[in-house]
Design an enzyme around this catalytic site. Structure first.
Site, PDB file in Angstrom:
ATOM      1  N   CYS A   2      -2.350  -3.039  -2.518  1.00  0.00           N
ATOM      2  CA  CYS A   2      -3.560  -3.789  -2.201  1.00  0.00           C
ATOM      3  C   CYS A   2      -4.780  -2.888  -2.307  1.00  0.00           C
ATOM      4  O   CYS A   2      -4.720  -1.761  -2.779  1.00  0.00           O
ATOM      5  CB  CYS A   2      -3.466  -4.354  -0.776  1.00  0.00           C
ATOM      6  SG  CYS A   2      -1.949  -5.271  -0.447  1.00  0.00           S
ATOM      7  N   ARG A  49      -5.132  -8.513  -1.443  1.00  0.00           N
ATOM      8  CA  ARG A  49      -3.676  -8.443  -1.478  1.00  0.00           C
ATOM      9  C   ARG A  49      -3.095  -8.709  -2.858  1.00  0.00           C
ATOM     10  O   ARG A  49      -3.458  -9.676  -3.530  1.00  0.00           O
ATOM     11  CB  ARG A  49      -3.081  -9.448  -0.480  1.00  0.00           C
ATOM     12  CG  ARG A  49      -1.554  -9.317  -0.367  1.00  0.00           C
ATOM     13  CD  ARG A  49      -0.947 -10.320   0.570  1.00  0.00           C
ATOM     14  NE  ARG A  49       0.499 -10.089   0.692  1.00  0.00           N
ATOM     15  CZ  ARG A  49       1.362 -10.943   1.199  1.00  0.00           C
ATOM     16  NH1 ARG A  49       0.939 -12.112   1.673  1.00  0.00           N
ATOM     17  NH2 ARG A  49       2.650 -10.647   1.258  1.00  0.00           N
ATOM     18  N   LEU A  50      -2.152  -7.836  -3.247  1.00  0.00           N
ATOM     19  CA  LEU A  50      -1.251  -8.075  -4.361  1.00  0.00           C
ATOM     20  C   LEU A  50       0.117  -8.296  -3.737  1.00  0.00           C
ATOM     21  O   LEU A  50       0.740  -7.363  -3.226  1.00  0.00           O
ATOM     22  CB  LEU A  50      -1.227  -6.874  -5.315  1.00  0.00           C
ATOM     23  CG  LEU A  50      -0.333  -6.989  -6.557  1.00  0.00           C
ATOM     24  CD1 LEU A  50      -0.817  -8.115  -7.459  1.00  0.00           C
ATOM     25  CD2 LEU A  50      -0.291  -5.669  -7.320  1.00  0.00           C
ATOM     26  N   ASN A  75      -2.522  -0.502   2.439  1.00  0.00           N
ATOM     27  CA  ASN A  75      -2.332  -0.470   0.991  1.00  0.00           C
ATOM     28  C   ASN A  75      -1.083   0.346   0.693  1.00  0.00           C
ATOM     29  O   ASN A  75      -1.009   1.521   1.059  1.00  0.00           O
ATOM     30  CB  ASN A  75      -3.550   0.170   0.311  1.00  0.00           C
ATOM     31  CG  ASN A  75      -3.325   0.429  -1.175  1.00  0.00           C
ATOM     32  OD1 ASN A  75      -2.549  -0.256  -1.828  1.00  0.00           O
ATOM     33  ND2 ASN A  75      -3.994   1.436  -1.700  1.00  0.00           N
ATOM     34  N   GLY A  76      -0.086  -0.263   0.054  1.00  0.00           N
ATOM     35  CA  GLY A  76       1.115   0.475  -0.301  1.00  0.00           C
ATOM     36  C   GLY A  76       2.381  -0.285   0.033  1.00  0.00           C
ATOM     37  O   GLY A  76       2.364  -1.496   0.224  1.00  0.00           O
ATOM     38  N   GLU A  77       3.468   0.462   0.103  1.00  0.00           N
ATOM     39  CA  GLU A  77       4.771  -0.118   0.429  1.00  0.00           C
ATOM     40  C   GLU A  77       5.562   0.845   1.312  1.00  0.00           C
ATOM     41  O   GLU A  77       5.538   2.059   1.074  1.00  0.00           O
ATOM     42  CB  GLU A  77       5.603  -0.385  -0.842  1.00  0.00           C
ATOM     43  CG  GLU A  77       4.891  -1.105  -1.965  1.00  0.00           C
ATOM     44  CD  GLU A  77       4.659  -2.582  -1.691  1.00  0.00           C
ATOM     45  OE1 GLU A  77       5.114  -3.077  -0.640  1.00  0.00           O
ATOM     46  OE2 GLU A  77       4.005  -3.231  -2.531  1.00  0.00           O
ATOM     47  N   ASP A  98       7.052  -5.506   5.179  1.00  0.00           N
ATOM     48  CA  ASP A  98       6.825  -4.154   5.683  1.00  0.00           C
ATOM     49  C   ASP A  98       5.530  -4.014   6.467  1.00  0.00           C
ATOM     50  O   ASP A  98       5.383  -3.084   7.267  1.00  0.00           O
ATOM     51  CB  ASP A  98       6.846  -3.147   4.537  1.00  0.00           C
ATOM     52  CG  ASP A  98       5.837  -3.468   3.437  1.00  0.00           C
ATOM     53  OD1 ASP A  98       5.386  -4.627   3.351  1.00  0.00           O
ATOM     54  OD2 ASP A  98       5.520  -2.565   2.645  1.00  0.00           O
TER      55      ASP A  98
END
Length: 621
Positions: A2, A49-50, A75-77, A98
């Site tokens: 994101c 958001r993606l 932002n991230g995973e 997550d």
């Protein structure tokens, strides 16, 4: 994946609603699926958001914890979020992704939650009770975090241009960043190209409360795995294989289809082979994508197809013409949030893969840095074997440089001019794009003050020296080119087209283990032999033993022909900048056009890119 943004006013100034929206609008390419905002008494947070994990709207951000005390943008995973979630049984989870795991972990452990995370991330959490903002960045700096701080406010975002869009920061160039850029084609921590905007250091966090800052580094690449046993090469190779498989398996966590770049080289082929091994347990086939060309000078598709057949992948060959890179050049340059001498290839490839409907793709980038794949690794060992040279007076040492020609002579002179042969002395010289002498000739900048890269390596000297020699190079690569050019370009160019790229070779557990491997085991017998032997018989000899190819397009020719008008305009505009010595820059440009082998295209390209970036972003100097 994101884009995040936020403002924190220390004097209870209420944030203007339109400001945070302007900031997130500037990040729309990073998150086209949803946007969201939090407007508090002194804090505003924004998110684009993606959607990749938990695609429901319940996982949109900003995200609140179940108590209502914390609100977060992320932002991230977190690849291991299910494992972390199992450690918080007392929390009442409302979503399956997550994001909620991260905020629940912070609610339980505070800053210590990061120790449990495996993934890449940049996030900010506002504590409504304590009126405190906590921000953090992942260990290897895969995800960016930029900020501006003064006595009144803290402004942050995933991109520099988002901060500029807030109207809170003047777009003025940072002189120290210019020196970094001309030296190494990118800008190292802590600076950015904009005066006052900083990068949060990779592997660190900050707490901000009433204008007071607490900062801590929680991870460093120079710290290898504790207690690892490297006594038996067979066990070492087995451990590497386990860690590579674990890293790839982690990066397949997704609620959307995952693809993989497949160039047909060792690194991407290894990633695809490991994906196939993970998928064999579930019967899932890997989705692989190869960028190919009609021109055999650049095309590697036959090797990619060999790997695709071996691992029975759903393979897609995306045919591009070399001219596509010229056609996409304006889009790629405009996509640069921070100027870089590299990255055009990454933009074009990412856009081609995204056009196939893929949102997440695994990349083999990072294998060279970790497994001694670059020529500099062997060159450094050779240099160490000639340490006696530095016992000679400099005038005698300098004579050795005259056995070389052109840029190689200049680089050798710089090496022998240094006061030692340790990694912190020689790495900055090996990675130079423009030499200090050339910078002095063409600009008013003073290379004698040192660059941020030199300062970083000097500060890490004690820890660097504890590592094996090849791992010293790996650490220097990470602290230099890898973090500030390779990873930064991968992020800004892939996210410009809303593509999430995951890099299995940049896994914390893998990196920590490999950094401690002794040279006698790690030294390559052939290209990246330790990794290849660890995965045997996964990779065919045709892939392992072939000459490395890569994207080596004729930029030198294009700059003199197809791009000449564009480059000439940018060079002449750059020559008018107050930090440029006009006639000397123009003379060097004319020498390049005339075919002078002493002037490399990459040097001139840095001036072209920078001028385009300054003009596009209305940056003053």
């Amino acid at each position: 994946m994101c884009g995040i943004a936020g403002l924190y006013y220390f004097k209870n100034k209420p944030p203007e609603n339109r400001t945070i929206r302007c900031m997130t609008d500037a990040l729309s390419h990073r998150g086209p699926d949803a946007d969201g905002f939090y407007d508090g008494r002194e804090v505003a947070l924004g998110h684009r958001r993606l959607s990749i994990i938990d695609l429901s709207s319940a996982a949109n951000q900003p995200f609140w914890d179940s108590s209502g005390r914390y609100v977060m943008v992320f932002n991230g995973e977190l690849y291991n979020y299910e494992e972390v979630k199992a450690r918080i049984p007392e929390y009442d989870f409302r979503t399956t992704g997550d994001t909620e795991v991260l905020i629940a972990a912070y609610a339980k452990w505070g800053a210590g939650c990061i120790e449990y995370f495996r993934g890449f991330f940049a996030f900010a959490i506002w504590d409504r009770r304590e009126r405190e903002l906590f921000v953090a960045r992942d260990r290897l700096g895969v995800k960016p975090f930029y900020y501006y701080l003064d006595e009144d406010k803290f402004v942050f975002a995933s991109e520099v241009r988002s901060i500029l869009s807030s109207g809170e920061v003047r777009a003025e160039a940072e002189p120290a960043a210019l020196l970094n850029y001309f030296s190494y084609q990118s800008i190292a921590y802590p600076h950015t190209m904009i005066k006052g905007i900083r990068q949060l250091k990779a592997g660190s966090w900050m707490k901000i409360r009433n204008g007071k800052i607490e900062t801590r580094v929680y991870w460093q690449v120079t710290t290898p795995a504790a207690g690892a046993d490297y006594s038996d090469p067979v066990r070492v190779r087995k451990k590497i294989r386990e860690l590579l498989l674990q890293s790839v398996q982690r990066r397949l966590v997704s609620d959307v289809p995952v693809g993989a770049f497949l160039s047909g080289g060792i690194d991407s082929s290894a990633v695809v082979g490991l994906i196939a091994e993970v998928g064999a347990r579930s019967g899932a086939k890997p989705n692989t994508f190869n960028i190919s060309f009609d021109d055999k000078e650049y095309d590697e598709s036959r090797y990619a197809e060999m790997i695709a057949r071996k691992f029975d992948t759903n393979h897609t060959r995306v045919l591009l013409k070399p001219d596509t890179f010229l056609e996409e050049l304006p889009n790629a340059l405009n996509a640069m949030d921070t100027p870089s001498g590299d990255g055009i290839n990454t933009y074009v490839v990412s856009k081609a893969i995204r056009a196939q409907g893929i949102i997440v793709a695994l990349s083999g980038v990072g294998g060279d840095e970790l497994f001694a794949g670059y020529p500099f690794f062997a060159q450094y060992l050779q240099l160490r074997s000639r340490s006696w040279l530095w016992s000679l007076p400099y005038p005698v040492r300098s004579l050795a440089a005259y056995s070389q020609h052109g840029p190689r002579r200049q680089r050798l002179r710089e090496l022998l001019r240094s006061d030692g042969y340790s990694i912190d002395k020689v790495y900055p010289v090996f990675r130079q794009v423009i030499s200090p002498d050339a910078i002095r000739q063409m600009t008013t900048l003073d290379p004698g003050v040192g660059t941020d890269l030199q300062t970083c390596l000097s500060g890490a000297r004690a820890d660097l020296y504890k590592l094996p020699l090849l791992s010293q190079v790996s650490a220097a690569e990470y602290l230099g080119y890898t973090q500030h050019t390779l990873l930064k370009d991968m992020d800004q160019m892939s996210m410009a087209v809303s593509l999430e790229v995951r890099e299995p070779f940049f896994d914390q557990d893998l990196v920590e283990y490999v950094m401690g491997i002794p040279d006698k085991i790690k030294t390559p017998v052939y290209a990246k032999s330790l990794m290849v032997e660890s995965l045997k018989p996964m990779l065919p000899d045709e892939v392992v033993l072939r000459k490395k190819q890569g994207f080596l397009f004729p930029w030198k020719v294009w700059m003199k022909k197809e791009l000449r008008t564009f480059c000439d305009e940018k060079i002449r505009n750059m020559a008018q900048r107050p930090f440029i010595r006009e006639q000397r820059l123009l003379h060097r440009w004319e020498r390049f056009l005339a075919g002078d082998q002493g002037v490399r295209w990459a040097e001139m390209w840095l001036f072209v890119v920078l001028e385009h970036w300054l003009e596009t972003n209305n940056v003053a100097y």
